[in-house]
Design an enzyme around this catalytic site. Structure first.
Site, PDB file in Angstrom:
ATOM      1  N   ASN A 148       0.864 -12.872  -0.002  1.00  0.00           N
ATOM      2  CA  ASN A 148       1.384 -12.745   1.361  1.00  0.00           C
ATOM      3  C   ASN A 148       0.733 -11.636   2.175  1.00  0.00           C
ATOM      4  O   ASN A 148       0.626 -11.736   3.391  1.00  0.00           O
ATOM      5  CB  ASN A 148       2.901 -12.498   1.268  1.00  0.00           C
ATOM      6  N   ASP A 164      -3.636  -1.762  -2.923  1.00  0.00           N
ATOM      7  CA  ASP A 164      -4.370  -2.196  -1.739  1.00  0.00           C
ATOM      8  C   ASP A 164      -5.053  -3.502  -2.108  1.00  0.00           C
ATOM      9  O   ASP A 164      -6.005  -3.506  -2.891  1.00  0.00           O
ATOM     10  CB  ASP A 164      -5.397  -1.144  -1.331  1.00  0.00           C
ATOM     11  N   VAL A 165      -4.565  -4.612  -1.578  1.00  0.00           N
ATOM     12  CA  VAL A 165      -5.069  -5.916  -2.023  1.00  0.00           C
ATOM     13  C   VAL A 165      -6.509  -6.167  -1.604  1.00  0.00           C
ATOM     14  O   VAL A 165      -7.139  -7.113  -2.095  1.00  0.00           O
ATOM     15  CB  VAL A 165      -4.173  -7.073  -1.519  1.00  0.00           C
ATOM     16  N   ILE A 199       7.842 -14.896  13.708  1.00  0.00           N
ATOM     17  CA  ILE A 199       8.931 -14.524  12.816  1.00  0.00           C
ATOM     18  C   ILE A 199       9.413 -13.134  13.234  1.00  0.00           C
ATOM     19  O   ILE A 199       8.617 -12.272  13.587  1.00  0.00           O
ATOM     20  CB  ILE A 199       8.478 -14.507  11.343  1.00  0.00           C
ATOM     21  N   ARG A 246       0.808  -1.217   0.000  1.00  0.00           N
ATOM     22  CA  ARG A 246       0.000   0.000   0.000  1.00  0.00           C
ATOM     23  C   ARG A 246       0.845   1.272   0.000  1.00  0.00           C
ATOM     24  O   ARG A 246       0.334   2.365  -0.252  1.00  0.00           O
ATOM     25  CB  ARG A 246      -0.949  -0.004   1.196  1.00  0.00           C
ATOM     26  N   LYS A 296      -7.445 -16.927   8.684  1.00  0.00           N
ATOM     27  CA  LYS A 296      -6.224 -17.711   8.509  1.00  0.00           C
ATOM     28  C   LYS A 296      -6.537 -19.211   8.455  1.00  0.00           C
ATOM     29  O   LYS A 296      -5.886 -19.964   7.728  1.00  0.00           O
ATOM     30  CB  LYS A 296      -5.225 -17.406   9.625  1.00  0.00           C
ATOM     31  N   GLY A 333       6.234  -6.256  12.952  1.00  0.00           N
ATOM     32  CA  GLY A 333       4.918  -6.588  13.495  1.00  0.00           C
ATOM     33  C   GLY A 333       5.011  -7.356  14.793  1.00  0.00           C
ATOM     34  O   GLY A 333       4.244  -7.099  15.737  1.00  0.00           O
ATOM     35  N   TYR A 359      -9.139 -12.437  12.883  1.00  0.00           N
ATOM     36  CA  TYR A 359      -7.945 -12.786  12.111  1.00  0.00           C
ATOM     37  C   TYR A 359      -7.763 -14.291  12.023  1.00  0.00           C
ATOM     38  O   TYR A 359      -7.523 -14.846  10.949  1.00  0.00           O
ATOM     39  CB  TYR A 359      -6.735 -12.139  12.786  1.00  0.00           C
ATOM     40  N   THR A 413       9.928  -9.827  12.948  1.00  0.00           N
ATOM     41  CA  THR A 413       9.506  -8.726  12.083  1.00  0.00           C
ATOM     42  C   THR A 413       9.105  -7.533  12.947  1.00  0.00           C
ATOM     43  O   THR A 413       8.951  -7.644  14.168  1.00  0.00           O
ATOM     44  CB  THR A 413       8.294  -9.120  11.225  1.00  0.00           C
TER      45      THR A 413
END
Length: 265
Positions: A98, A71-72, A195, A43, A167, A199, A163, A197
């Site tokens: 992703n 913007d997916v 992971i 984005r 998923k 985030g 969420y 990141t």
């Protein structure tokens, strides 16, 4: 004389969503190292520092990247993205869908707007983009779709609704696409756990003692660390390669053994 194990994706074109940071950037770097031509989106505007990092990363590995601001969660923008990839490279061999975002509201606290946004971003975008890419992926009979889900698809914690619902649903999408679009297209899901990141840093920073929470999380992993974006990228490259031609319709959990450990251990 034995030859070393190599993955050579020269001549292949990969489209990766969410390349401005984190896992998406790591995946893009590993595909560039394997010789693939890399198209990416996020984005962020093209002049954003994180987009420059993506472009520089691919060029450092010898590639010439394409970036399309997208913007997916918006269907029309996905169509424009795919059109630009085909216009630039003339083909598409691999899709790594992703892009996503933590939408943690809780089942009681989630409203209709949050629910719909989560569905559009974290589930429908994967299906819509796969649909748009399908004709090009099928052209050479060796197309690959990799859908990024999460360890929340297998087990979750309180407060991660809605969420975790989307998923989990991605695992069903993986199965359906593999069954209906094979053999010309293989579809595989990847479910990363913790992971390293930005985030995840945000998650740790939400606790009174972020470093203590990070260490507590590390200790819950049999490998005694959390994963890296390059490890996720390496798995994606392997799954997109001919070495993985017999893998389709399944979602691979990549969580350092976290799910193998009982809660009271």
């Amino acid at each position: 004389m034995p030859m070393s194990f190599q993955i050579d994706l020269r001549g292949k074109v990969v489209l990766i969503t969410g390349v401005s940071s984190g896992i998406g950037l790591g995946v893009a770097r590993q595909f560039a190292r394997a010789g693939a031509k890399v198209a990416g989106c996020a984005r962020k505007t093209p002049d954003a520092p994180c987009v420059k990092e993506f472009m520089d990363t691919i060029r450092t590995e010898g590639g010439e990247p394409l970036y399309v601001q997208t913007d997916v969660s918006v269907a029309d923008e996905l169509a424009t993205l795919v059109e630009q990839v085909i216009r630039t490279f003339g083909r598409l061999d691999i899709l790594v869908s992703n892009a996503g975002q933590n939408v943690f509201e809780g089942a009681a606290g989630c409203n209709e707007q949050q629910w719909q946004y989560n569905l559009d971003l974290n589930l429908a975008s994967h299906w819509r983009l796969s649909q748009l890419c399908r004709p090009y992926l099928a052209q050479h009979g060796e197309g690959v779709i990799l859908l990024m889900t999460s360890n929340h698809a297998f087990s979750s914690i309180p407060g991660c609704f809605p969420y975790n619902v989307t998923k989990t649903a991605i695992t069903g999408l993986v199965r359906s696409l593999a069954i209906e679009w094979g053999p010309d297209i293989r579809t595989v899901g990847i479910a990363p756990g913790f992971i390293d990141t930005a985030g995840n840093d945000t998650w740790f920073d939400s606790f009174p003692d972020p470093q203590a929470e990070r260490q507590r999380t590390i200790d819950l992993h049999p490998v005694k660390r959390i994963g890296t974006v390059d490890e996720v990228g390496a798995l994606c490259v392997f799954l997109a390669s001919p070495w993985a031609n017999f893998i389709s319709g399944t979602t691979l959990l990549m969580d350092g053994g976290r799910s193998a450990l009982m809660q009271d251990s």
